[in-house]
Design a protein around this motif. Sequence first.
Motif, PDB file in Angstrom:
ATOM      1  N   GLU A 125       0.826  -1.210   0.000  1.00 16.04           N
ATOM      2  CA  GLU A 125       0.000   0.000   0.000  1.00 16.04           C
ATOM      3  C   GLU A 125       0.854   1.252   0.000  1.00 16.04           C
ATOM      4  O   GLU A 125       0.441   2.299  -0.492  1.00 16.04           O
ATOM      5  N   GLU A 126       2.074   1.152   0.574  1.00 16.31           N
ATOM      6  CA  GLU A 126       2.885   2.357   0.785  1.00 16.31           C
ATOM      7  C   GLU A 126       3.645   2.799  -0.459  1.00 16.31           C
ATOM      8  O   GLU A 126       4.438   3.729  -0.379  1.00 16.31           O
ATOM      9  N   GLU A 128       3.921   2.861  -5.110  1.00 22.57           N
ATOM     10  CA  GLU A 128       3.146   3.312  -6.273  1.00 22.57           C
ATOM     11  C   GLU A 128       1.890   2.440  -6.466  1.00 22.57           C
ATOM     12  O   GLU A 128       1.906   1.244  -6.216  1.00 22.57           O
ATOM     13  N   ALA A 129       0.839   3.131  -6.923  1.00 20.73           N
ATOM     14  CA  ALA A 129      -0.497   2.539  -6.968  1.00 20.73           C
ATOM     15  C   ALA A 129      -0.531   1.183  -7.684  1.00 20.73           C
ATOM     16  O   ALA A 129      -1.268   0.281  -7.285  1.00 20.73           O
ATOM     17  N   GLU A 154      -6.551   2.200   9.285  1.00 18.32           N
ATOM     18  CA  GLU A 154      -5.387   3.076   9.120  1.00 18.32           C
ATOM     19  C   GLU A 154      -5.228   3.959  10.359  1.00 18.32           C
ATOM     20  O   GLU A 154      -6.173   4.111  11.135  1.00 18.32           O
ATOM     21  N   THR A 167      -3.173  11.685  -4.498  1.00 17.69           N
ATOM     22  CA  THR A 167      -1.720  11.854  -4.592  1.00 17.69           C
ATOM     23  C   THR A 167      -1.285  11.700  -6.047  1.00 17.69           C
ATOM     24  O   THR A 167      -1.820  10.864  -6.778  1.00 17.69           O
ATOM     25  N   ARG A 169       2.443  11.901  -8.462  1.00 13.79           N
ATOM     26  CA  ARG A 169       3.886  12.136  -8.546  1.00 13.79           C
ATOM     27  C   ARG A 169       4.239  12.501  -9.984  1.00 13.79           C
ATOM     28  O   ARG A 169       3.784  11.822 -10.919  1.00 13.79           O
ATOM     29  N   ARG A 245      -0.190  16.433  -3.063  1.00 11.71           N
ATOM     30  CA  ARG A 245      -1.306  15.882  -2.292  1.00 11.71           C
ATOM     31  C   ARG A 245      -2.459  16.856  -2.440  1.00 11.71           C
ATOM     32  O   ARG A 245      -2.304  18.040  -2.123  1.00 11.71           O
ATOM     33  N   LYS A 300      -8.921  12.782   6.438  1.00  6.97           N
ATOM     34  CA  LYS A 300      -7.703  11.962   6.257  1.00  6.97           C
ATOM     35  C   LYS A 300      -6.818  12.672   5.247  1.00  6.97           C
ATOM     36  O   LYS A 300      -7.212  12.876   4.099  1.00  6.97           O
ATOM     37  N   GLY A 302      -3.485  11.691   4.454  1.00  8.52           N
ATOM     38  CA  GLY A 302      -2.754  10.728   3.628  1.00  8.52           C
ATOM     39  C   GLY A 302      -3.708  10.095   2.619  1.00  8.52           C
ATOM     40  O   GLY A 302      -4.916  10.359   2.631  1.00  8.52           O
ATOM     41  N   TRP A 303      -3.145   9.265   1.744  1.00  9.43           N
ATOM     42  CA  TRP A 303      -3.998   8.511   0.814  1.00  9.43           C
ATOM     43  C   TRP A 303      -4.268   7.147   1.433  1.00  9.43           C
ATOM     44  O   TRP A 303      -3.339   6.532   2.008  1.00  9.43           O
ATOM     45  N   THR A 304      -5.495   6.677   1.350  1.00  3.96           N
ATOM     46  CA  THR A 304      -5.780   5.312   1.822  1.00  3.96           C
ATOM     47  C   THR A 304      -6.729   4.615   0.852  1.00  3.96           C
ATOM     48  O   THR A 304      -7.344   5.246  -0.012  1.00  3.96           O
ATOM     49  N   PRO A 324      -1.676   9.440  13.159  1.00  2.00           N
ATOM     50  CA  PRO A 324      -1.158   9.632  11.790  1.00  2.00           C
ATOM     51  C   PRO A 324       0.068  10.534  11.696  1.00  2.00           C
ATOM     52  O   PRO A 324       0.897  10.355  10.805  1.00  2.00           O
ATOM     53  N   HIS A 328       5.521   7.108   9.271  1.00  2.64           N
ATOM     54  CA  HIS A 328       6.708   7.281   8.422  1.00  2.64           C
ATOM     55  C   HIS A 328       7.845   8.014   9.156  1.00  2.64           C
ATOM     56  O   HIS A 328       8.775   8.471   8.507  1.00  2.64           O
TER      57      HIS A 328
HETATM   58  N1  LIG Z   1       0.023   4.915  -3.955  1.00  8.16           N
HETATM   59  C1  LIG Z   1       0.120   5.908  -2.906  1.00  8.16           C
HETATM   60  C2  LIG Z   1       0.084   5.222  -1.582  1.00  8.16           C
HETATM   61  C3  LIG Z   1       0.402   6.113  -0.404  1.00  8.16           C
HETATM   62  C4  LIG Z   1      -0.104   5.591   0.891  1.00  8.16           C
HETATM   63  C5  LIG Z   1       0.265   6.383   2.107  1.00  8.16           C
HETATM   64  N2  LIG Z   1      -0.800   6.331   3.072  1.00  8.16           N
HETATM   65  C6  LIG Z   1      -0.622   6.719   4.348  1.00  8.16           C
HETATM   66  O1  LIG Z   1       0.464   7.043   4.785  1.00  8.16           O
HETATM   67  C7  LIG Z   1      -1.865   6.690   5.254  1.00  8.16           C
HETATM   68  C8  LIG Z   1      -1.610   7.129   6.642  1.00  8.16           C
HETATM   69  C9  LIG Z   1      -1.715   8.603   6.868  1.00  8.16           C
HETATM   70  O2  LIG Z   1      -2.772   9.181   6.869  1.00  8.16           O
HETATM   71  O3  LIG Z   1      -0.681   9.230   7.060  1.00  8.16           O
HETATM   72  C10 LIG Z   1       0.545   7.848   1.778  1.00  8.16           C
HETATM   73  O4  LIG Z   1      -0.355   8.694   1.856  1.00  8.16           O
HETATM   74  O5  LIG Z   1       1.694   8.142   1.435  1.00  8.16           O
HETATM   75  C11 LIG Z   1       1.432   6.685  -3.073  1.00  8.16           C
HETATM   76  O6  LIG Z   1       2.420   6.058  -3.427  1.00  8.16           O
HETATM   77  O7  LIG Z   1       1.425   7.879  -2.865  1.00  8.16           O
END
Ligand SMILES: N[C@@H](CCC[C@H](NC(=O)CCC(=O)O)C(=O)O)C(=O)O
Length: 357
Positions: A125-126, A128-129, A154, A167, A169, A245, A300, A302-304, A324, A328
């Motif tokens: 999950e952490e 690339e999609a 999460e 998100t 890139r 983001r 939220k 971050g991406w979930t 949260p 990381h």
């Molecule tokens: N494909 C995405 C996945 C990123 C997942 C990651 N999610 C979290 O950290 C959720 C916890 C929070 O709220 O902090 C993210 O947001 O980076 C990618 O690669 O960006």
Amino acid sequence: MRLDLFSDVADLTAAIVDIPSVSGEEKPLADAVEEALRALPHLAVVRDGDTVVARTALGRPERVVLAGHLDTVPLNGNLPSRVVGDRLYGCGTTDMKSGVAVALKLAAAVTEPTRDLTYVFYECEEVEAGRNGLKRLAETRPELLAGDFAVLMEPTGGLIEGGCQGTMRVDVKATGARAHSARAWMGSNAIHGAGAILDVLRAYEPTRPVVDGLEYHEGLNAVFISGGVAGNVVPDECVVTVNYRFAPDKSLADAEAYLRRTFDGFEVTVTDAASGARPGLTHPAAAAFVAESGAEVRAKLGWTDVARFTELGVPAVNYGPGEPTLAHTKDEHVELPLIADCERRMLAWLAAPAGPA
Ligand SMILES: N[C@@H](CCC[C@H](NC(=O)CCC(=O)O)C(=O)O)C(=O)O
């Protein structure tokens, strides 16, 4: 390593944290999760790559999905786990092995749920999609993800976090012309040219859009930079990888258009993207969960995979014990009482008569 799903939830979290599972290296943890779940006769278990799905099949009129990813970001000298006072420290404690531990405890304890239950523990999950285990399952075995409501365990610090930000890139490329560094005026230095990209990023003012009552917080950051040919060559290329983001009122197309406008004059290549999800808290199933839990609600950032369930037509929220803002980080930790509290609340919710879904 064996996981004891009948041990205390704090001990189970520590055991899970102590099986390292950086994205792409989840197999030992997925094996342990699969073995523990297969020992539970009330669950039917499916393994797909390093994703494990366990389901009840009691013919209940509603089905709830509880999901969590098994992977973590790269270690930062923060394993093995250690307990200091009421806190458990270590990579993945907050994001999101404490949530995974709660879901595993529920899988073992709730043998006769009022709604059918699906537990999903997935890989990658952490990153690339394209590598996400839930994405693969949604494409190849969507029936395994079917449900009336989903809870992504999460990190939310015990609150409920609605939706998620998108998100994207992009590689933003500055170009120049190679030359001998002793005669630099013959060329054009692309690394110097990238200064203009960094200026844009430094000047960026984050916006905080309010979407359906929740305040999101956008971000635009360089996450990698590369360039250089040799110690005596003026470089002709420098690439800044930028992660945007964005609030869930923007589509992927909106995000891409914004980035192309922002970096006008540079070559911009999208390398990865995942759309966000609006909060969706007015859906009856989500509203009932919020009311039952009594927890405060916020956005939220971050991406979930709430975004994925939303796309699949399954209303979903984020709810878990980790904080949260610690995700990381080197000092990642989780408050042990919050894990027990999350387990208690989820048990109470699952024991309550099935609500609107
Ligand atoms: N494909 C995405 C996945 C990123 C997942 C990651 N999610 C979290 O950290 C959720 C916890 C929070 O709220 O902090 C993210 O947001 O980076 C990618 O690669 O960006």
